[in-house]
Scaffold this motif. Structure first.
Motif, PDB file in Angstrom:
ATOM      1  N   MET A 108      33.846  29.370  27.336  1.00  0.00           N
ATOM      2  CA  MET A 108      34.460  30.135  28.423  1.00  0.00           C
ATOM      3  C   MET A 108      35.968  29.868  28.474  1.00  0.00           C
ATOM      4  N   HIS A 109      36.368  28.624  28.246  1.00  0.00           N
ATOM      5  CA  HIS A 109      37.794  28.290  28.195  1.00  0.00           C
ATOM      6  C   HIS A 109      38.490  29.109  27.105  1.00  0.00           C
ATOM      7  N   ALA A 110      37.866  29.221  25.944  1.00  0.00           N
ATOM      8  CA  ALA A 110      38.428  29.995  24.839  1.00  0.00           C
ATOM      9  C   ALA A 110      38.560  31.467  25.214  1.00  0.00           C
ATOM     10  N   LEU A 111      37.551  32.016  25.884  1.00  0.00           N
ATOM     11  CA  LEU A 111      37.638  33.416  26.318  1.00  0.00           C
ATOM     12  C   LEU A 111      38.794  33.614  27.284  1.00  0.00           C
ATOM     13  N   HIS A 112      38.997  32.663  28.179  1.00  0.00           N
ATOM     14  CA  HIS A 112      40.119  32.773  29.119  1.00  0.00           C
ATOM     15  C   HIS A 112      41.469  32.657  28.399  1.00  0.00           C
ATOM     16  N   LEU A 113      41.538  31.804  27.382  1.00  0.00           N
ATOM     17  CA  LEU A 113      42.774  31.728  26.589  1.00  0.00           C
ATOM     18  C   LEU A 113      43.049  33.067  25.902  1.00  0.00           C
ATOM     19  N   LEU A 114      41.993  33.683  25.371  1.00  0.00           N
ATOM     20  CA  LEU A 114      42.141  34.990  24.720  1.00  0.00           C
ATOM     21  C   LEU A 114      42.588  36.057  25.718  1.00  0.00           C
ATOM     22  N   ILE A 115      41.999  36.051  26.906  1.00  0.00           N
ATOM     23  CA  ILE A 115      42.390  37.011  27.942  1.00  0.00           C
ATOM     24  C   ILE A 115      43.849  36.792  28.328  1.00  0.00           C
ATOM     25  N   ASP A 116      44.238  35.536  28.535  1.00  0.00           N
ATOM     26  CA  ASP A 116      45.627  35.229  28.895  1.00  0.00           C
ATOM     27  C   ASP A 116      46.605  35.746  27.848  1.00  0.00           C
ATOM     28  N   LYS A 117      46.222  35.648  26.582  1.00  0.00           N
ATOM     29  CA  LYS A 117      47.112  36.073  25.502  1.00  0.00           C
ATOM     30  C   LYS A 117      47.094  37.586  25.297  1.00  0.00           C
ATOM     31  N   LEU A 118      45.905  38.175  25.229  1.00  0.00           N
ATOM     32  CA  LEU A 118      45.775  39.568  24.808  1.00  0.00           C
ATOM     33  C   LEU A 118      45.705  40.573  25.954  1.00  0.00           C
ATOM     34  N   SER A 119      45.344  40.121  27.152  1.00  0.00           N
ATOM     35  CA  SER A 119      45.226  41.025  28.308  1.00  0.00           C
ATOM     36  C   SER A 119      45.790  40.366  29.565  1.00  0.00           C
ATOM     37  N   PRO A 120      47.028  39.874  29.516  1.00  0.00           N
ATOM     38  CA  PRO A 120      47.560  39.088  30.630  1.00  0.00           C
ATOM     39  C   PRO A 120      47.637  39.835  31.964  1.00  0.00           C
ATOM     40  N   ASP A 121      47.704  41.159  31.936  1.00  0.00           N
ATOM     41  CA  ASP A 121      47.774  41.938  33.176  1.00  0.00           C
ATOM     42  C   ASP A 121      46.393  42.241  33.762  1.00  0.00           C
ATOM     43  N   TYR A 122      45.344  41.770  33.111  1.00  0.00           N
ATOM     44  CA  TYR A 122      43.978  42.085  33.527  1.00  0.00           C
ATOM     45  C   TYR A 122      43.112  40.833  33.606  1.00  0.00           C
ATOM     46  N   LYS A 123      43.685  39.728  34.045  1.00  0.00           N
ATOM     47  CA  LYS A 123      42.968  38.446  34.056  1.00  0.00           C
ATOM     48  C   LYS A 123      41.726  38.463  34.943  1.00  0.00           C
ATOM     49  N   GLU A 124      41.829  39.065  36.122  1.00  0.00           N
ATOM     50  CA  GLU A 124      40.687  39.079  37.042  1.00  0.00           C
ATOM     51  C   GLU A 124      39.533  39.904  36.462  1.00  0.00           C
ATOM     52  N   ILE A 125      39.844  41.090  35.975  1.00  0.00           N
ATOM     53  CA  ILE A 125      38.816  41.940  35.352  1.00  0.00           C
ATOM     54  C   ILE A 125      38.291  41.260  34.083  1.00  0.00           C
ATOM     55  N   GLY A 126      39.199  40.633  33.334  1.00  0.00           N
ATOM     56  CA  GLY A 126      38.824  39.932  32.112  1.00  0.00           C
ATOM     57  C   GLY A 126      37.840  38.809  32.384  1.00  0.00           C
ATOM     58  N   ASP A 127      38.054  38.089  33.480  1.00  0.00           N
ATOM     59  CA  ASP A 127      37.144  37.009  33.857  1.00  0.00           C
ATOM     60  C   ASP A 127      35.749  37.560  34.138  1.00  0.00           C
ATOM     61  N   LYS A 128      35.680  38.664  34.880  1.00  0.00           N
ATOM     62  CA  LYS A 128      34.376  39.288  35.170  1.00  0.00           C
ATOM     63  C   LYS A 128      33.706  39.749  33.879  1.00  0.00           C
ATOM     64  N   TYR A 129      34.501  40.344  32.990  1.00  0.00           N
ATOM     65  CA  TYR A 129      33.966  40.823  31.727  1.00  0.00           C
ATOM     66  C   TYR A 129      33.464  39.652  30.876  1.00  0.00           C
ATOM     67  N   HIS A 138      32.347  36.759  31.859  1.00  0.00           N
ATOM     68  CA  HIS A 138      31.090  36.250  32.408  1.00  0.00           C
ATOM     69  C   HIS A 138      29.929  37.208  32.132  1.00  0.00           C
ATOM     70  N   ALA A 139      30.182  38.512  32.261  1.00  0.00           N
ATOM     71  CA  ALA A 139      29.118  39.504  32.055  1.00  0.00           C
ATOM     72  C   ALA A 139      28.676  39.581  30.593  1.00  0.00           C
ATOM     73  N   SER A 140      29.602  39.374  29.651  1.00  0.00           N
ATOM     74  CA  SER A 140      29.259  39.512  28.231  1.00  0.00           C
ATOM     75  C   SER A 140      29.088  38.168  27.521  1.00  0.00           C
ATOM     76  N   PHE A 141      29.116  37.090  28.285  1.00  0.00           N
ATOM     77  CA  PHE A 141      29.078  35.742  27.713  1.00  0.00           C
ATOM     78  C   PHE A 141      27.876  35.526  26.797  1.00  0.00           C
ATOM     79  N   HIS A 142      26.711  36.040  27.196  1.00  0.00           N
ATOM     80  CA  HIS A 142      25.471  35.839  26.441  1.00  0.00           C
ATOM     81  C   HIS A 142      25.489  36.527  25.080  1.00  0.00           C
ATOM     82  N   ARG A 143      26.390  37.496  24.891  1.00  0.00           N
ATOM     83  CA  ARG A 143      26.447  38.193  23.601  1.00  0.00           C
ATOM     84  C   ARG A 143      27.768  37.937  22.868  1.00  0.00           C
TER      85      ARG A 143
END
Length: 165
Positions: free
Chosen positions: A116-137, A139-144
């Motif tokens: 999850m930490h890695a996914l947040h690092l990726l969101i911070d880098k690649l989608s910095p303007d969408y962190k809140e939505i990225g966090d929800k995404y 968590h929702a797609s974590f299992h896959r």
């Protein structure tokens, strides 16, 4: 930090990219080409989004199964090539470029917290303007989602810049 900046193996010592710019490329580049040996012993390279943790780890996200993961399971030593600025010079029959190549060992099956930490690092880098939505995404797609961690041992940088006339 355990990763070492080693340029001794670069054949063209006149084309070394300085360590500061190499680190900047690792921080900012959108993608790199992950190279490995697949389960049939064939060379296999694929473009991937990645994030560097600023220390000695690179994270890549992918599906939880596939050729890349099978390759890593059999041959964990990998390289990642990142290309920065390029400038084609047709009349000179050459290209100005800068690149970094990273060597290390790839690992999967990481603890959930690190994934999850890695996914947040990726969101911070690649989608910095969408962190809140990225966090929800995330968590929702974590299992896959699988995360590949490259434990970087060393890296080098190379560039070509034409002299101004």
């Amino acid at each position: 930090m355990n990763m070492k900046y080693i340029n001794d193996t670069v054949r063209r010592q006149d084309r070394l990219l300085d360590e500061a710019r190499s680190r900047e490329l690792l921080e900012t580049a959108e993608y790199g080409v992950l190279s490995m040996v697949d389960d049939d012993g064939q060379a296999y390279g694929i473009p991937v989004n990645f994030v560097w943790d600023g220390e000695d780890k690179i994270y890549i996200h992918c599906a939880p199964e596939g050729r890349k993961l099978r390759a890593i399971a059999n041959h964990p030593k990998v390289s990642l090539c990142v290309v920065g600025r390029t400038h084609l010079l047709p009349k000179n029959f050459t290209t100005e470029y800068e690149s970094v190549i990273v060597f290390g060992e790839a690992r999967t099956g990481l603890p959930e917290e690190e994934r999850m930490h890695a996914l947040h690092l990726l969101i911070d880098k690649l989608s910095p303007d969408y962190k809140e939505i990225g966090d929800k995404y995330a968590h929702a797609s974590f299992h896959r989602t699988e995360i590949i961690r490259i434990d970087v041992t060393d890296y080098s940088g190379k560039c070509k810049r034409m002299k101004k006339a």
